[in-house]
Design a protein around this motif. Structure first.
Motif, PDB file in Angstrom:
ATOM      1  N   LYS A  95       0.934  -7.238 -13.454  1.00 51.87           N
ATOM      2  CA  LYS A  95       1.887  -8.113 -12.760  1.00 51.87           C
ATOM      3  C   LYS A  95       1.679  -8.049 -11.260  1.00 51.87           C
ATOM      4  O   LYS A  95       1.868  -9.040 -10.560  1.00 51.87           O
ATOM      5  CB  LYS A  95       3.316  -7.707 -13.106  1.00 51.87           C
ATOM      6  CG  LYS A  95       3.674  -7.901 -14.562  1.00 51.87           C
ATOM      7  CD  LYS A  95       5.072  -7.389 -14.850  1.00 51.87           C
ATOM      8  CE  LYS A  95       5.389  -7.465 -16.331  1.00 51.87           C
ATOM      9  NZ  LYS A  95       6.700  -6.881 -16.631  1.00 51.87           N
ATOM     10  N   VAL A  96       1.293  -6.856 -10.769  1.00 53.73           N
ATOM     11  CA  VAL A  96       1.073  -6.640  -9.343  1.00 53.73           C
ATOM     12  C   VAL A  96      -0.207  -5.828  -9.170  1.00 53.73           C
ATOM     13  O   VAL A  96      -0.456  -4.891  -9.928  1.00 53.73           O
ATOM     14  CB  VAL A  96       2.261  -5.878  -8.705  1.00 53.73           C
ATOM     15  CG1 VAL A  96       1.988  -5.533  -7.247  1.00 53.73           C
ATOM     16  CG2 VAL A  96       3.550  -6.673  -8.834  1.00 53.73           C
ATOM     17  N   ILE A  97      -1.013  -6.202  -8.173  1.00 50.85           N
ATOM     18  CA  ILE A  97      -2.219  -5.446  -7.826  1.00 50.85           C
ATOM     19  C   ILE A  97      -2.092  -4.991  -6.381  1.00 50.85           C
ATOM     20  O   ILE A  97      -1.820  -5.803  -5.494  1.00 50.85           O
ATOM     21  CB  ILE A  97      -3.496  -6.295  -7.958  1.00 50.85           C
ATOM     22  CG1 ILE A  97      -3.678  -6.792  -9.382  1.00 50.85           C
ATOM     23  CG2 ILE A  97      -4.728  -5.496  -7.510  1.00 50.85           C
ATOM     24  CD1 ILE A  97      -4.807  -7.809  -9.533  1.00 50.85           C
ATOM     25  N   LEU A  98      -2.276  -3.691  -6.163  1.00 54.18           N
ATOM     26  CA  LEU A  98      -2.350  -3.148  -4.811  1.00 54.18           C
ATOM     27  C   LEU A  98      -3.807  -2.776  -4.586  1.00 54.18           C
ATOM     28  O   LEU A  98      -4.361  -1.953  -5.308  1.00 54.18           O
ATOM     29  CB  LEU A  98      -1.472  -1.910  -4.653  1.00 54.18           C
ATOM     30  CG  LEU A  98      -1.437  -1.365  -3.230  1.00 54.18           C
ATOM     31  CD1 LEU A  98      -0.065  -0.818  -2.915  1.00 54.18           C
ATOM     32  CD2 LEU A  98      -2.485  -0.315  -2.994  1.00 54.18           C
ATOM     33  N   SER A  99      -4.440  -3.430  -3.632  1.00 54.57           N
ATOM     34  CA  SER A  99      -5.861  -3.206  -3.355  1.00 54.57           C
ATOM     35  C   SER A  99      -6.020  -2.503  -2.012  1.00 54.57           C
ATOM     36  O   SER A  99      -5.800  -3.087  -0.958  1.00 54.57           O
ATOM     37  CB  SER A  99      -6.614  -4.536  -3.338  1.00 54.57           C
ATOM     38  OG  SER A  99      -7.977  -4.320  -3.061  1.00 54.57           O
ATOM     39  N   SER A 100      -6.398  -1.237  -2.089  1.00 56.02           N
ATOM     40  CA  SER A 100      -6.654  -0.463  -0.886  1.00 56.02           C
ATOM     41  C   SER A 100      -7.965  -0.917  -0.254  1.00 56.02           C
ATOM     42  O   SER A 100      -8.879  -1.367  -0.947  1.00 56.02           O
ATOM     43  CB  SER A 100      -6.727   1.015  -1.251  1.00 56.02           C
ATOM     44  OG  SER A 100      -6.922   1.798  -0.118  1.00 56.02           O
ATOM     45  N   SER A 151      -2.620   0.203   6.811  1.00 59.20           N
ATOM     46  CA  SER A 151      -2.106   1.220   5.898  1.00 59.20           C
ATOM     47  C   SER A 151      -1.302   2.300   6.608  1.00 59.20           C
ATOM     48  O   SER A 151      -0.488   2.971   5.980  1.00 59.20           O
ATOM     49  CB  SER A 151      -3.263   1.874   5.143  1.00 59.20           C
ATOM     50  OG  SER A 151      -4.027   2.674   6.024  1.00 59.20           O
ATOM     51  N   GLY A 152      -1.546   2.521   7.874  1.00 60.90           N
ATOM     52  CA  GLY A 152      -0.888   3.603   8.590  1.00 60.90           C
ATOM     53  C   GLY A 152      -1.626   4.926   8.467  1.00 60.90           C
ATOM     54  O   GLY A 152      -1.240   5.918   9.067  1.00 60.90           O
ATOM     55  N   LEU A 153      -2.700   4.963   7.688  1.00 62.21           N
ATOM     56  CA  LEU A 153      -3.513   6.171   7.564  1.00 62.21           C
ATOM     57  C   LEU A 153      -4.436   6.274   8.770  1.00 62.21           C
ATOM     58  O   LEU A 153      -4.883   5.263   9.309  1.00 62.21           O
ATOM     59  CB  LEU A 153      -4.327   6.135   6.268  1.00 62.21           C
ATOM     60  CG  LEU A 153      -3.507   6.057   4.986  1.00 62.21           C
ATOM     61  CD1 LEU A 153      -4.412   5.855   3.799  1.00 62.21           C
ATOM     62  CD2 LEU A 153      -2.665   7.313   4.824  1.00 62.21           C
ATOM     63  N   PHE A 165      -4.545  -2.904   3.404  1.00 66.22           N
ATOM     64  CA  PHE A 165      -4.318  -3.104   1.981  1.00 66.22           C
ATOM     65  C   PHE A 165      -3.743  -4.489   1.753  1.00 66.22           C
ATOM     66  O   PHE A 165      -3.186  -5.112   2.647  1.00 66.22           O
ATOM     67  CB  PHE A 165      -3.387  -2.025   1.407  1.00 66.22           C
ATOM     68  CG  PHE A 165      -1.967  -2.130   1.879  1.00 66.22           C
ATOM     69  CD1 PHE A 165      -1.018  -2.811   1.121  1.00 66.22           C
ATOM     70  CD2 PHE A 165      -1.570  -1.552   3.070  1.00 66.22           C
ATOM     71  CE1 PHE A 165       0.283  -2.915   1.562  1.00 66.22           C
ATOM     72  CE2 PHE A 165      -0.258  -1.639   3.511  1.00 66.22           C
ATOM     73  CZ  PHE A 165       0.679  -2.323   2.760  1.00 66.22           C
ATOM     74  N   ALA A 166      -3.931  -4.966   0.534  1.00 65.33           N
ATOM     75  CA  ALA A 166      -3.362  -6.251   0.130  1.00 65.33           C
ATOM     76  C   ALA A 166      -2.586  -6.035  -1.158  1.00 65.33           C
ATOM     77  O   ALA A 166      -2.911  -5.154  -1.958  1.00 65.33           O
ATOM     78  CB  ALA A 166      -4.471  -7.288  -0.084  1.00 65.33           C
TER      79      ALA A 166
END
Length: 125
Positions: free
Chosen positions: A47-52, A108-110, A118-119
């Protein structure tokens, strides 16, 4: 053999069906085969993709290329970053395809150099 691999993928990653969230953070030095990420999208239907590392300039690195057996280097199609750019990011940014862009390459804040982004993509209902 491919069907066996895909059945194993489904059993390991989404045995109960659709995933709520798929978070990917692949290492550029050891990218997974396209069968893995394409299979996850096809069978697990997140449902959701977090792409680093979205927007990573992969074309600037030698690992992004392969020998075409004629002594030339060509862009490798087996590249998550290329897939994310061409199959997820660009279509979703234009309102096309099976996902919509929810977070557009935010920092990302890293503390890395260069800064990491990230997206986040949401599946179209």
């Amino acid at each position: 053999r491919v069907e066996s691999c895909l059945a194993d993928l489904r059993e390991r990653f989404c045995p109960e069906g659709q995933l709520d969230l798929l978070a990917v953070d692949f290492s550029f030095d050891s990218l997974p085969p396209p069968t893995l990420y394409r299979g996850l999208l096809r069978f697990c239907k997140p449902k959701v993709i977090l792409s680093s590392n979205s927007g990573f300039e992969w074309w600037e690195y030698l690992q992004a290329y392969q020998d075409d057996r004629a002594g030339r280097l060509i862009r490798s199609p087996a590249n998550w970053y290329r897939f994310e750019e061409e199959e997820l990011y660009q279509p979703s940014k234009r309102g096309l395809g099976g996902f919509r862009l929810v977070v557009d390459r935010a920092l990302s804040g890293l503390l890395y150099e260069p800064p990491r982004r990230f997206a986040v993509y949401a599946a179209v209902a």
